[in-house]
Motif scaffolding. Structure first.
Motif, short mmCIF file in Angstrom:
data_model
loop_
_atom_site.label_atom_id
_atom_site.label_comp_id
_atom_site.label_asym_id
_atom_site.label_seq_id
_atom_site.Cartn_x
_atom_site.Cartn_y
_atom_site.Cartn_z
N UNK A 229 0.85 -1.19 0.00
CA UNK A 229 0.00 0.00 0.00
C UNK A 229 0.88 1.25 0.00
N UNK A 230 0.62 2.17 -0.92
CA UNK A 230 1.33 3.45 -0.96
C UNK A 230 0.36 4.54 -0.47
N UNK A 231 0.85 5.45 0.34
CA UNK A 231 -0.02 6.55 0.75
C UNK A 231 0.70 7.88 0.69
N UNK A 232 -0.08 8.95 0.54
CA UNK A 232 0.44 10.32 0.53
C UNK A 232 -0.49 11.18 1.37
N UNK A 233 0.10 12.00 2.22
CA UNK A 233 -0.68 12.88 3.08
C UNK A 233 -1.22 14.06 2.29
N UNK A 234 -2.52 14.31 2.40
CA UNK A 234 -3.15 15.43 1.71
C UNK A 234 -3.31 16.62 2.64
N UNK A 235 -3.88 16.39 3.81
CA UNK A 235 -4.01 17.43 4.81
C UNK A 235 -4.27 16.77 6.16
N UNK A 236 -4.03 17.53 7.25
CA UNK A 236 -4.26 16.97 8.57
C UNK A 236 -4.44 18.09 9.59
#
Length: 315
Positions: A229-236
């Motif tokens: 699984x690859x993930x990228x942070x968009x906002x937090x």
């Protein structure tokens, strides 16, 4: 459907549908008396199949001098104007009339939908349950009572977003047999608990299922299924993170288990540690699905908007 080209401009002297429909309409001039279906077949075959042309009538895409007509044998007179509302606009109307599920695309081979959260793909026990399969079966039978749909893949009940169904057993088999090769992009949006430290990362593990039918992750090969699984942070914010998630493999509950494994379970996922239910649903949405058409092999890509609740919770 293959896009329709207009033979001539819209006639401003004829009555027309509402302005929004008019923007999505192409028009044709009747040059000799005929029945409506015969006219449509002559105009659009062989680019479109007979069943696709009949669906224009079923979906109220066909207008004669500004009035919608669905009868196949409606008589046409020389000089009349035939207006065709394009498929996308017609599908929007059909969704409101026949099903609660938005239809993103439809042809003779496949049906692509935007599944709502809280809806089962197919019932496991109760055949009367209101499922995507049941609603879409009723939807295609409006066109022809012999029509059927076939499950290609599934989304969890509380996961929303893009799904594809087959219309024939052969198409179902073709899609499932070549699924990994055919799918070129499978992207999800997830709301997870806590602040994810890395702006992007790849999670690799092996997934197995225990006797309680729960999936668990191990960092070494224990005979389970390899999952990436690859993930990228968009906002937090301080409480939640919004992630864009790309699946390299498609294992059961893969995103949910992988998010739990890094200490950031999906919001609303009580099964895998996400007891926070701020969204009142599972914080997982199938945003994009791209694959090769099982018949034409042409590339197709479908996208569903990220739910506003996901964006608002992670601001």
């Amino acid at each position: 459907m293959i896009p329709i080209r207009s033979n001539q401009p819209n006639n401003p002297n004829q009555p027309t549908p509402n302005p929004t429909d008019k923007q999505h309409m192409t028009t044709y001039q009747v040059e000799q008396d005929a029945e409506l279906l015969a006219f449509l077949l002559e105009t659009f075959q062989p680019q479109q199949s007979r069943s696709a042309i009949k669906r224009m009538l079923t979906h109220k895409q066909v207008y004669i001098d500004g009035a919608p007509v669905t009868q196949h044998n409606h008589p046409l007179k020389k000089g009349q104007t035939i207006g065709i509302i394009n498929q996308k606009r017609a599908k929007q109307k059909t969704v409101l009339r026949q099903t609660n599920i938005p239809v993103l695309y439809e042809d003779d081979a496949i049906l692509v939908i935007d599944k709502p959260a809280g809806m089962l793909t197919i019932a496991a026990d109760d055949p009367k349950a209101d499922t995507a399969y049941k609603q879409l079966t009723e939807y295609v039978k409006v066109q022809d009572r012999n029509n059927r749909i076939y499950i290609v893949h599934r989304l969890d009940r509380d996961t929303s977003g893009v799904m594809v169904f087959a219309k024939t057993p052969e198409v179902k088999e073709a899609l499932q047999t070549n699924w990994q090769q055919s799918v070129t992009d499978r992207q999800y949006t997830a709301v997870v608990i806590g602040q994810v430290a890395k702006p992007q990362d790849t999670i690799t593990s092996w997934l197995s299922q225990n006797k309680a039918m729960q999936i668990y992750s191990t960092p070494y090969d224990n005979g389970g299924k390899h999952a990436v699984t690859h993930y990228k942070l968009i906002q937090q914010n301080k409480q939640y993170s919004l992630l864009e998630v790309d699946l390299e493999t498609g294992r059961k509950n893969q995103i949910r288990v992988h998010m739990q494994s890094i200490g950031h379970p999906v919001v609303g996922d009580s099964k895998y540690g996400g007891k926070d239910n701020a969204l009142k649903r599972l914080g997982l949405h199938a945003t994009t699905l791209a694959f090769a058409h099982p018949v034409t092999q042409q590339p197709l890509s479908f996208t569903s908007k990220v739910p506003k609740a996901f964006l608002n919770l992670t601001k």
